[in-house]
Design a protein around this motif. Structure first.
Motif, PDB file in Angstrom:
ATOM      1  N   VAL A   1      36.995  40.412  39.714  1.00 57.64           N
ATOM      2  CA  VAL A   1      36.771  41.852  39.530  1.00 57.64           C
ATOM      3  C   VAL A   1      36.808  42.562  40.883  1.00 57.64           C
ATOM      4  CG1 VAL A   1      35.020  43.560  38.866  1.00 57.64           C
ATOM      5  CG2 VAL A   1      35.534  41.650  37.350  1.00 57.64           C
ATOM      6  N   LEU A   2      36.183  41.967  41.913  1.00 56.90           N
ATOM      7  CA  LEU A   2      36.210  42.579  43.244  1.00 56.90           C
ATOM      8  C   LEU A   2      37.632  42.656  43.799  1.00 56.90           C
ATOM      9  CD1 LEU A   2      33.073  40.970  44.935  1.00 56.90           C
ATOM     10  CD2 LEU A   2      33.404  43.361  44.314  1.00 56.90           C
ATOM     11  N   ALA A   3      38.383  41.554  43.681  1.00 58.33           N
ATOM     12  CA  ALA A   3      39.761  41.552  44.184  1.00 58.33           C
ATOM     13  C   ALA A   3      40.627  42.545  43.402  1.00 58.33           C
ATOM     14  CB  ALA A   3      40.347  40.152  44.109  1.00 58.33           C
ATOM     15  N   SER A   4      40.455  42.601  42.086  1.00 59.24           N
ATOM     16  CA  SER A   4      41.232  43.545  41.272  1.00 59.24           C
ATOM     17  C   SER A   4      40.908  44.987  41.634  1.00 59.24           C
ATOM     18  CB  SER A   4      40.960  43.314  39.790  1.00 59.24           C
ATOM     19  OG  SER A   4      41.365  42.019  39.423  1.00 59.24           O
ATOM     20  N   ALA A   5      39.637  45.272  41.866  1.00 58.41           N
ATOM     21  CA  ALA A   5      39.245  46.618  42.294  1.00 58.41           C
ATOM     22  C   ALA A   5      39.871  46.948  43.645  1.00 58.41           C
ATOM     23  CB  ALA A   5      37.726  46.731  42.363  1.00 58.41           C
ATOM     24  N   GLY A   6      39.904  45.969  44.533  1.00 60.70           N
ATOM     25  CA  GLY A   6      40.544  46.185  45.827  1.00 60.70           C
ATOM     26  C   GLY A   6      42.025  46.475  45.696  1.00 60.70           C
ATOM     27  N   PHE A   7      42.709  45.748  44.815  1.00 62.39           N
ATOM     28  CA  PHE A   7      44.130  46.012  44.589  1.00 62.39           C
ATOM     29  C   PHE A   7      44.344  47.400  44.001  1.00 62.39           C
ATOM     30  CE2 PHE A   7      44.683  41.288  44.496  1.00 62.39           C
ATOM     31  CZ  PHE A   7      45.588  41.225  45.540  1.00 62.39           C
TER      32      PHE A   7
END
Length: 180
Positions: free
Chosen positions: A110-116
């Motif tokens: 979720v954190l990586a997807s939000a960053g993308f």
């Protein structure tokens, strides 16, 4: 499902104990279909995670053109991302020990997807430092440790063979991509 109430994590830990530890009762199967599905998922996680970090240079000319800045400013994004990824080991270890590797992987994803998603609409390089550097780096770093822990649970006899083969393939892939 039996839930421990001795934790200070409250509702989050209770939810984790029910969803993560309640799904798989007893030891994980040693190999078998689902064991190898887990191995494939972990391998693909490594391919995606390493691909994001090590292919950043391909996008540098477009970033320089879009943000109208130099190589140093743009390459700082990748430097922050790699630094945060490899420095987030203690956070990943803490989350994996308290929440289990499944919920920790979901949090990192979720954190990586939000960053993308935030990086796609970045108005300037400073924003990219936070979205692509810190947020994606933290997400990928949190995902890294559970991938290794998952294999030790599913492959007791062949876990070392998988990890050795995986490291060998990563090494070969790195040299093939770098020197060809």
């Amino acid at each position: 499902a039996v839930v421990s109430t001795q934790s200070t994590w409250g509702v989050l830990f209770t939810l984790s104990a029910i969803t993560v530890r309640g799904v798989m009762r007893g030891p994980a199967p040693d190999g078998g279909f689902w064991g190898w599905v887990a191995v494939f998922a972990c391998f693909m996680g490594n391919v995606i995670g390493d691909g994001v970090m090590y292919s950043f240079g391909v996008f540098m000319p477009k970033f320089k053109e879009h943000f109208r800045c130099g190589s140093g400013e743009i390459s700082t994004v990748n430097a922050i991302q790699m630094g945060v990824t490899f420095a987030s080991g203690p956070v990943a270890s803490f989350l994996t020990n308290h929440l289990g590797w499944r919920l920790t992987t979901v949090i990192g994803s979720v954190l990586a997807s939000a960053g993308f998603a935030l990086s796609a609409v970045a108005p300037n390089v400073i924003f990219l430092y936070l979205s692509a550097g810190v947020l994606i780096g933290l997400g990928l770093g949190i995902i890294y440790l559970p991938r290794l822990d998952c294999i030790t649970q599913y492959l007791i006899r062949r876990g070392l063979l998988y990890r050795g083969g995986h490291l060998w393939l990563r090494h070969r892939h790195f040299h093939l991509c770098t020197f060809n």
